[in-house]
Design a protein around this motif. Structure first.
Motif, mmCIF file in Angstrom:
data_model
loop_
_atom_site.group_PDB
_atom_site.id
_atom_site.type_symbol
_atom_site.label_atom_id
_atom_site.label_comp_id
_atom_site.label_asym_id
_atom_site.label_seq_id
_atom_site.Cartn_x
_atom_site.Cartn_y
_atom_site.Cartn_z
ATOM 1 N N ASP A 121 0.832 -1.197 0.000
ATOM 2 C CA ASP A 121 0.000 0.000 0.000
ATOM 3 C C ASP A 121 0.871 1.254 0.000
ATOM 4 N N LYS A 122 0.403 2.280 -0.674
ATOM 5 C CA LYS A 122 1.019 3.601 -0.619
ATOM 6 C C LYS A 122 -0.056 4.555 -0.095
ATOM 7 N N ASP A 145 7.403 4.612 2.269
ATOM 8 C CA ASP A 145 6.094 5.068 1.812
ATOM 9 C C ASP A 145 5.172 5.461 2.957
ATOM 10 N N ILE A 172 3.371 -1.996 3.870
ATOM 11 C CA ILE A 172 3.734 -0.635 3.488
ATOM 12 C C ILE A 172 5.250 -0.566 3.592
ATOM 13 N N GLU A 207 -1.430 10.940 2.267
ATOM 14 C CA GLU A 207 -0.770 11.678 3.351
ATOM 15 C C GLU A 207 -1.692 11.865 4.549
#
Length: 353
Positions: free
Chosen positions: A84-85, A142, A138, A88
């Motif tokens: 996963d990215k 990232d 993750i 923010e």
């Protein structure tokens, strides 16, 4: 591999990951992590639950090693989901499993890591002990800006000291842990600031989110001599998006800890519960739920949704790598609960609600 008494180096690493054995702590009179007043769960040396079961001994460990029937794990067990990215910031509620018991919770614009383990082994050794069979869901690079880190207890599959030191240097997050764990963490970076709390206490994480430390049927240890000398906990998060109950490790016990959560906070919107590392039952039952126990916990909590972790990344116990998923499906069928009510997550898998 050369024997060291009853244990190989590899099995010793596994034992320390799971919490060691209790024989040495009873012979020592000094707690290296915490000094504070006695309470209903601290006797001045060790912490305990209301009905603390006897600590496992070296003889118990030898019996497990002699009579256990461990199922082999594959060397690699890749996730069905890509790494996963994460965005923010998320104003809603987004959860992703990093692996084993490590999560990123994104809620109300705050980014919260729980028990972040990025190490290749859940072990005090670099060369022995439980090794990852899949990469983190993750990549460390990232990660979004991290506002808070919650630590449930100090076993090596939950407290990865080098990763926490790196997170501290890179993000300066608010770090919250149960009593005594600050001493352990500062051993990895003496500048690290850790907010420690007792059961029943809480910490403001900002943005209307509060982390409440609640009991779990478990224990703590970093080695063979410090059994139950630092506190352990579960976390109840009250957020603008609802109540989220997270357990790193626990046994079901008599179910009281789950009933008390429901009475105090109401049925959670989300419960993240462990479903793995449970065989053999005679050894693991007091401290690790199996999937049937986890489904009972869900029922006692009355949670809208459950997500399962603590399986499929580090081989800690005897059950096969996919047995928790199979047993969870059976338990949900037996209790007439729909399968989507309790999902066994894989690294990189995202839940949004």
């Amino acid at each position: 591999m050369k024997k060291r008494g009853l244990l190989t180096v590899a099995s010793a690493a596994t034992v320390m990951t799971l919490g060691g054995v209790g024989y040495a702590a009873h012979r020592r009179g000094k707690n290296p992590y915490y000094r504070g007043p006695k309470s209903d769960h601290f006797d001045g040396l060790r912490f305990h639950t209301a009905n603390q079961p006897p600590d496992k001994s070296l003889a118990d460990l030898a019996r497990w090693r002699r009579t256990g029937k461990p199922e082999a794990w594959p060397a690699n067990f890749p996730s069905l989901f890509p790494a996963d990215k994460p965005p923010e910031r998320v104003e809603g509620f987004r959860v992703v499993l990093i692996g084993h018991a490590s999560y990123l919770f994104q809620v109300a614009g705050r980014n919260i890591l729980v028990d972040p383990v990025f190490a290749r082994r859940a072990s005090p050794f670099r060369f022995a002990g439980p090794k990852r069979v899949n990469p983190p869901g993750i990549a460390y690079a990232d990660l979004p800006p991290i506002d808070a880190v919650l630590i449930t207890h100090n076993h090596y599959d939950h407290l990865d000291g080098p990763t926490l030191a790196r997170l501290w240097q890179d993000h300066q997050p608010l770090i919250v842990a149960p009593l005594g764990n600050d001493v352990i963490l500062r051993g990895y970076d003496e500048t690290m600031h850790v907010e420690t709390r007792d059961w029943g206490e809480s910490v403001d994480l900002g943005a209307g989110i509060t982390a409440h430390l609640t009991p779990a049927n478990h224990w703590s240890a970093r080695g063979l001599n410090d059994r139950r000398m630092a506190l352990w906990c579960a976390f109840l998060l009250t957020t603008p998006r609802g109540v989220h109950y997270h357990v790193g490790d626990t046994g079901l016990g008599d179910g009281a800890i789950f009933r008390e959560i429901r009475v105090r906070f109401g049925p959670p919107r989300l419960a993240t519960l462990p479903i793995g590392a449970y065989e053999p039952r005679w050894f693991m039952q007091p401290q690790h739920m199996n999937p049937a126990d986890a489904v009972e916990a869900l029922t006692l909590l009355g949670a809208d949704q459950a997500l399962g972790h603590h399986w499929g990344t580090f081989k800690l116990t005897d059950e096969g790598i996919e047995r928790p998923v199979e047993a969870l499906a059976e338990a949900l069928t037996a209790t007439a609960l729909p399968p989507e009510r309790f999902l066994a997550l894989r690294p990189g898998q995202v839940w949004e609600g």
